[in-house]
Enzyme design. Structure first.
Site, PDB file in Angstrom:
ATOM      1  N   ASP A  54       0.814  -1.757   0.231  1.00 52.13           N
ATOM      2  CA  ASP A  54       0.328  -0.039  -0.390  1.00 52.13           C
ATOM      3  C   ASP A  54       0.850   1.214   0.130  1.00 52.13           C
ATOM      4  O   ASP A  54       0.661   2.367   0.199  1.00 52.13           O
ATOM      5  CB  ASP A  54      -1.104  -0.181   1.407  1.00 52.13           C
ATOM      6  N   SER A  55       2.161   1.540  -0.293  1.00 56.60           N
ATOM      7  CA  SER A  55       2.845   2.239  -0.114  1.00 56.60           C
ATOM      8  C   SER A  55       2.534   2.760  -1.923  1.00 56.60           C
ATOM      9  O   SER A  55       3.270   4.416  -2.100  1.00 56.60           O
ATOM     10  CB  SER A  55       4.648   1.771  -0.586  1.00 56.60           C
ATOM     11  N   ASP A  93      -0.749  -6.050   0.195  1.00 54.80           N
ATOM     12  CA  ASP A  93      -1.338  -5.420   1.141  1.00 54.80           C
ATOM     13  C   ASP A  93      -2.464  -5.729   1.198  1.00 54.80           C
ATOM     14  O   ASP A  93      -4.332  -4.905   0.230  1.00 54.80           O
ATOM     15  CB  ASP A  93      -0.562  -4.351   0.354  1.00 54.80           C
ATOM     16  N   LYS A 123      -1.402  -9.520   2.947  1.00 56.18           N
ATOM     17  CA  LYS A 123      -0.077  -9.356   4.050  1.00 56.18           C
ATOM     18  C   LYS A 123      -1.583  -7.555   4.602  1.00 56.18           C
ATOM     19  O   LYS A 123      -1.125  -6.978   4.323  1.00 56.18           O
ATOM     20  CB  LYS A 123       1.313  -8.392   3.267  1.00 56.18           C
ATOM     21  N   GLU A 125      -0.934  -5.359   8.663  1.00 57.55           N
ATOM     22  CA  GLU A 125      -0.242  -4.879   9.725  1.00 57.55           C
ATOM     23  C   GLU A 125      -0.676  -5.530  11.088  1.00 57.55           C
ATOM     24  O   GLU A 125      -2.065  -5.735  10.967  1.00 57.55           O
ATOM     25  CB  GLU A 125      -0.108  -3.686   9.641  1.00 57.55           C
ATOM     26  N   GLU A 192       9.687  -4.177  10.206  1.00 58.82           N
ATOM     27  CA  GLU A 192       9.989  -2.712   9.686  1.00 58.82           C
ATOM     28  C   GLU A 192      10.837  -1.998  10.317  1.00 58.82           C
ATOM     29  O   GLU A 192       9.901  -1.426  10.989  1.00 58.82           O
ATOM     30  CB  GLU A 192       8.715  -2.199   8.625  1.00 58.82           C
TER      31      GLU A 192
HETATM   32  O1  KIV Z   1       3.308  -1.166   1.162  1.00 57.83           O
HETATM   33  C1  KIV Z   1       4.625  -1.942   1.649  1.00 57.83           C
HETATM   34  O2  KIV Z   1       5.695  -1.530   0.490  1.00 57.83           O
HETATM   35  C2  KIV Z   1       5.389  -2.440   2.768  1.00 57.83           C
HETATM   36  C3  KIV Z   1       6.672  -2.393   2.353  1.00 57.83           C
HETATM   37  C4  KIV Z   1       7.073  -1.344   3.331  1.00 57.83           C
HETATM   38  C5  KIV Z   1       6.734  -3.701   3.352  1.00 57.83           C
HETATM   39  O3  KIV Z   1       4.294  -2.753   3.600  1.00 57.83           O
END
Ligand code: KIV
Length: 298
Positions: A54-55, A93, A123, A125, A192
Site C-alpha cells: 500500500d506504499s 497488501d 499481508k 499490519e 519494518e
Molecule cells: O507497502 C509496502 O511497500 C510495505 C513494505 C514497506 C514492507 O508494506
C-alpha cells in the site's frame, strides 16, 4: 470487477518455497511493484516475491501516507502485477480499514484480492490484536504475511515514521506478537524499521521466515520499495534503502532529448513513418484535384 486473466494460475514460487528457503538457509528477495511493467522487470530479475504494497499510495498515487489507499486501488494494481508475473509469488497488501473492522470483513476483502485480482497471498499490519483475523483467513485457505515494527497504517499513533522497539518492553512485546502471528497461521512476517539485534533474535525463534526492511541482515529475507532501489522517488532515499541505479535521472534525460528532437523536427524520422502505396497516393491526389475543380465550376 472480473477476474484477472492470470488469477488462480499457480506459480513456481509459493508460500511452501518460503518455508523451504528458511530451512535451507536460502535468503528470500522481495520487492514491491504496482503495475505490469514493474512486475515484469522484477519477475525477470528473479525475485522470489512481489509485494503490491500500500506504499502504492505514496510512491505512485502521490498521497502523504498509505491511509487513503482503498480496496479498489489494491484490486486494480494487484491485478496488473499478476498479469506481469509468471514466476514470483504475488503478495497483496490489505489497505487501511479493510481488515481492522472484523475478521469476517477481512475475509471478504482478502478473498477478493485472491479471487478477483489473483494474489497468491495477502499481508496485513499488526500483532496480537490481528491474530484472530490471521486465523480466520488462514483457516479459509488464504496465506497471510504479518507486518510488525513500523506499521505505516498506524503512523498517526506512532507519531511518525520512526524505528520501533528500541527499548526492552516493546522489543519483548514484539517477540510475543511474532509467536502469536505464527501460531495463528502466518507464513512469514515483515519487520519494518526495528533494531537488527531484535530482528535476529526473532528470526532464530521463529519457524516461519522473517523479511526485513530496515531490520538488518539477520532476517531470512529482504523487501524494499521498487522506487527507492531505482532512484525513482526524487531526491529522498530512506536510510534503509540503497539506490542500485539512477533510473529516474536516466528517464528525465531521455525525455528531455525527446522534447528537444520534437521541437527541432528531428523526431519522428523516416524510420518511424509508414508510406502510402504510390498508386493509392496518385488516386487520392487526383480525387482532391477533381473536387477542387468541381468547386471552382459551381
Ligand atoms: O507497502 C509496502 O511497500 C510495505 C513494505 C514497506 C514492507 O508494506
Amino acid at each position: 470487477m472480473s477476474a484477472s486473466p492470470r488469477a488462480g494460475q499457480s506459480r513456481p514460487v509459493t508460500t511452501s518455497t518460503f518455508r523451504a528457503n528458511k530451512a535451507a538457509g536460502r535468503r528470500i528477495a522481495m520487492v514491491t511493484a504496482y503495475d505490469v511493467s514493474g512486475a515484469r522487470l522484477a519477475d525477470a530479475a528473479g525475485v522470489d516475491a512481489i509485494l503490491v504494497g500500500d506504499s502504492l499510495g505514496m510512491v505512485v498515487l502521490g498521497y502523504g501516507s498509505t491511509l487513503p489507499v482503498t480496496m479498489a486501488d489494491m484490486l486494480h494494481h494487484t491485478a496488473a502485477v499478476v498479469r506481469g508475473t509468471t514466476r514470483a509469488l504475488v503478495v497483496a497488501d490489505m489497505p487501511f480499514l479493510s481488515f481492522q473492522v472484523s475478521p469476517e470483513e477481512a475475509l471478504r476483502n482478502a478473498g477478493r484480492l485472491m479471487a478477483e485480482a489473483g494474489a497468491g497471498a495477502v499481508k496485513l499490519e499488526g500483532g496480537t490484536s490481528v491474530a484472530p483475523t490471521v486465523k480466520r483467513l488462514t483457516d479459509a485457505g488464504i496465506p497471510v504475511m504479518g507486518h510488525l515494527g513500523l506499521t505505516p497504517q498506524s503512523v498517526n499513533q506512532l507519531g511518525g515514521y520512526k524505528v520501533q522497539a528500541k527499548e526492552s518492553a516493546p522489543a519483548i512485546a514484539l517477540l510475543d506478537d511474532c509467536l502469536t502471528l505464527q501460531a495463528a497461521g502466518a507464513f512469514a512476517i515483515v519487520f519494518e524499521c526495528i533494531p537488527a539485534e531484535l530482528a535476529a533474535i526473532a528470526t532464530a525463534e521463529l519457524d516461519i521466515p522473517t523479511i526485513g526492511i530496515g531490520a538488518g541482515a539477520g532476517c531470512d529475507g529482504e523487501v524494499q520499495v521498487f522506487h527507492d532501489l531505482l532512484g525513482l522517488g526524487g531526491d529522498f532515499t530512506p536510510r534503509h534503502a540503497r539506490r542500485f541505479a539512477e533510473v529516474g535521472a536516466l528517464i528525465t534525460s531521455a525525455l528531455a532529448e525527446y522534447v528537444d528532437e520534437v521541437r527541432e523536427g528531428a523526431f519522428p524520422g523516416d524510420e518511424q513513418c509508414t508510406h502510402m502505396d504510390p498508386r493509392a497516393l496518385d488516386e487520392v491526389r487526383a480525387a482532391r484535384q477533381g473536387r477542387r475543380r468541381a468547386g471552382e465550376e459551381e
